[in-house]
Design an enzyme around this catalytic site. Structure first.
Site, short mmCIF file in Angstrom:
data_model
loop_
_atom_site.label_atom_id
_atom_site.label_comp_id
_atom_site.label_asym_id
_atom_site.label_seq_id
_atom_site.Cartn_x
_atom_site.Cartn_y
_atom_site.Cartn_z
N THR A 169 0.83 -1.21 0.00
CA THR A 169 0.00 0.00 0.00
C THR A 169 0.86 1.26 0.00
OG1 THR A 169 -0.07 -0.31 2.37
CG2 THR A 169 -2.05 -0.92 1.16
N ASP A 170 2.11 1.14 0.45
CA ASP A 170 2.94 2.36 0.63
C ASP A 170 3.11 3.12 -0.68
OD1 ASP A 170 4.52 0.27 -0.32
OD2 ASP A 170 6.26 0.76 0.92
N LEU B 142 12.42 -8.16 9.23
CA LEU B 142 12.10 -7.43 10.46
C LEU B 142 12.87 -6.11 10.54
CD1 LEU B 142 11.96 -10.36 13.01
CD2 LEU B 142 10.14 -9.34 11.68
N SER B 143 13.59 -5.82 9.48
CA SER B 143 14.27 -4.55 9.34
C SER B 143 15.35 -4.29 10.40
CB SER B 143 13.26 -3.41 9.32
OG SER B 143 13.72 -2.47 8.39
N SER B 144 16.32 -5.18 10.43
CA SER B 144 17.47 -4.96 11.31
C SER B 144 18.23 -3.70 10.89
CB SER B 144 18.40 -6.17 11.27
OG SER B 144 18.98 -6.33 9.99
N SER B 145 18.20 -3.38 9.61
CA SER B 145 18.95 -2.19 9.16
C SER B 145 18.31 -0.91 9.69
CB SER B 145 19.06 -2.16 7.63
OG SER B 145 17.80 -2.09 7.02
N GLU C 111 19.95 4.54 3.77
CA GLU C 111 19.76 3.37 2.91
C GLU C 111 19.91 3.76 1.43
OE1 GLU C 111 18.30 0.05 3.73
OE2 GLU C 111 17.85 0.36 5.86
N ASP D 100 9.89 1.46 7.61
CA ASP D 100 10.73 0.75 8.58
C ASP D 100 11.37 1.71 9.58
OD1 ASP D 100 10.05 -1.32 6.98
OD2 ASP D 100 12.05 -1.65 6.14
N TYR E 136 8.03 -6.89 -8.45
CA TYR E 136 7.72 -5.66 -7.72
C TYR E 136 7.50 -4.50 -8.71
CZ TYR E 136 8.50 -1.71 -4.50
OH TYR E 136 8.39 -0.56 -3.78
P1 ADP Z 1 16.84 -6.37 7.08
O1 ADP Z 1 15.63 -6.84 6.33
O2 ADP Z 1 17.04 -7.17 8.33
O3 ADP Z 1 16.81 -4.90 7.31
P2 ADP Z 1 19.02 -5.65 5.41
O4 ADP Z 1 19.78 -6.42 4.39
O5 ADP Z 1 18.30 -4.45 4.99
O6 ADP Z 1 18.08 -6.69 6.14
O7 ADP Z 1 20.02 -5.18 6.55
C1 ADP Z 1 20.91 -6.07 7.14
C2 ADP Z 1 22.28 -5.42 7.27
O8 ADP Z 1 22.25 -4.44 8.33
C3 ADP Z 1 23.36 -6.40 7.69
O9 ADP Z 1 23.92 -7.06 6.56
C4 ADP Z 1 24.34 -5.49 8.40
O10 ADP Z 1 25.17 -4.82 7.48
C5 ADP Z 1 23.44 -4.47 9.07
N1 ADP Z 1 23.10 -4.90 10.44
C6 ADP Z 1 21.87 -5.12 10.94
N2 ADP Z 1 21.94 -5.53 12.24
C7 ADP Z 1 23.24 -5.58 12.56
C8 ADP Z 1 23.98 -5.94 13.74
N3 ADP Z 1 23.37 -6.38 14.83
N4 ADP Z 1 25.32 -5.84 13.69
C9 ADP Z 1 25.95 -5.42 12.58
N5 ADP Z 1 25.32 -5.07 11.45
C10 ADP Z 1 23.99 -5.15 11.42
MG MG Z 2 16.66 -3.48 5.75
#
Ligand code: ADP
Ligand code: MG
Length: 383
Positions: A33-34, A121-124, A156, A168, A220
């Protein structure tokens, strides 16, 4: 995690600094939707990124990633971009803060996270938001949380090669325990809604199929084109339609014969999804998790049959959830792999997780991953 971070910080840099954190996110409903100017409905989760950070009186950053067990040192000028991918997120946040007129002093940091990487889950965003918030606080820049989210998003775009939307980083920066946030992607207006499933006898669990099918990026772009095409056709009759999300179902019906069947189905999904987000928000205000769950199934159906971005693994997990009386279940994220998000009564949790693990493994030859999530606070200072 906190202890490990602080111990390592002491070992490398000595005493000092503060601990900051931010979070990964889920999106309960509001998928694809975004870019159609509709709503998303994310929340921050209890999977976090934490960083101990202290100014070091230089113009350099010394960052240690506990999870990669790597050190990286870099300056703050555009040409100082580090080679390590993880460090580019921190460097990008520094650069984007500077570009907006903020101050950034050099600092030392040790950080770690438990947001699974690349699982949707958007770790980035957790990483960016944690540093955006911390750098803002340390330097007294006073940017609002929207600006911090945009600093993460621009990081990003400009330093990590990912052309993402704002959801995110928005969720990481604005997240609050016990609340989801409905964001209007066209106007950027947002509103908090209560979401505390544990209190009502439910849990939220993600089942990660651990697959990512190739199709994702070309599909997409095709979906976006279909949506734009449908919106353009509707706009001829209704000039107020800027995005597809502005259109009524009836207006789509008017152009049925003018657009390809495929575009019609894509648009049908989007228009339905925008309404479903509103319906879920209404339901949650009544504490009605059953209706919210039913909408999640409808979303899954739409993503699978109308928008056609599901896959065998995700349909399998969704069907199993339905069979086991899970309250709500749908594919979360862009599709073609990743997780299903499931809203489930507490008493069904153990049986469902066991069945999903066993039956998925038997059929696809590898186990799914299970992530329990609780809606939690986003970017903040911990101590
Ligand atoms: P996601 O869907 O989890 O956001 P991404 O590919 O967008 O996946 O982001 C993941 C990247 O973010 C990793 O490859 C790393 O470079 C960085 N990152 C996320 N969490 C960590 C962490 N805990 N320590 C170091 N880098 C991290
Ligand atoms: Mg990401």
């Amino acid at each position: 995690m906190k202890q490990r971070i602080q111990d390592k910080f002491k070992e490398l840099f000595g005493q000092g600094g503060h601990l900051y954190a931010s979070a990964g996110r889920i999106n309960l409903i509001g998928e694809h939707t975004d870019y159609n100017g509709g709503y998303v409905f994310p929340g921050a989760i209890d999977k976090q990124l934490m960083a101990q950070i202290a100014p070091n009186g230089t113009d350099k950053v010394r960052a240690f990633s506990l999870d990669y067990n790597e050190m990286c040192e870099f300056g703050l000028n555009e040409e100082d971009k580090p080679a390590k991918a993880w460090a580019c997120y921190i460097f990008g946040v520094c650069r984007e803060t500077l570009k907006r007129g903020g101050k950034v002093e050099g600092f030392d940091t040790v950080f770690a996270g438990d947001v699974p990487l690349g699982a949707g889950l958007s770790s980035s965003a957790a990483l960016e938001s944690c540093f955006a918030y911390a750098i803002d606080t340390i330097n007294g820049n006073g940017f609002d949380r929207f600006e911090l989210a945009k600093i993460g998003q621009s990081t990003e775009h400009n330093y990590c090669g990912v052309n993402c939307g704002i959801m995110d980083q928005f969720a990481s920066c604005f997240g609050k325990a016990g609340c989801l946030i409905r964001l209007n992607c066209k106007t950027l207006e947002y509103k908090y809604f209560p979401f505390d499933p544990e209190k009502a006898g439910y849990r939220l669990v993600l089942v990660d199929s651990c697959v990512k099918h190739e199709l994702a990026s070309s599909a997409y772009n095709k979906r976006r084109a279909s949506c734009e095409n449908a919106a353009a056709a509707i706009r001829k009759n209704h000039p107020e339609v800027e995005f597809l999300s502005d259109a009524k179902r009836l207006w789509l019906e008017e152009v049925r014969e003018e657009i390809p069947e495929e575009d019609f189905l894509r648009a049908e999904y989007v228009i339905g999804e925008v309404q479903r987000v509103l319906d879920v928000c209404d339901a949650l205000e009544r504490n009605d998790y059953e209706t919210a769950g039913e909408m999640m199934y409808q979303t899954h159906f739409g993503l699978s049959r109308l928008y056609e971005v599901s896959c065998e693994e995700l349909d399998f997990l969704n069907k199993l959830a339905r069979k086991m009386d899970v309250t709500g279940s749908r594919v979360m994220g862009g599709g073609f792999g990743g997780c299903t998000i499931n809203l489930i009564k507490k008493e069904l949790y153990d049986d469902f997780v066991k069945a999903a693990t066993e039956q998925f493994t038997a059929k696809f030859g590898h186990a799914p991953k299970i992530y329990d999530v609780v809606i939690s606070d986003g970017a903040r200072m911990v101590e």
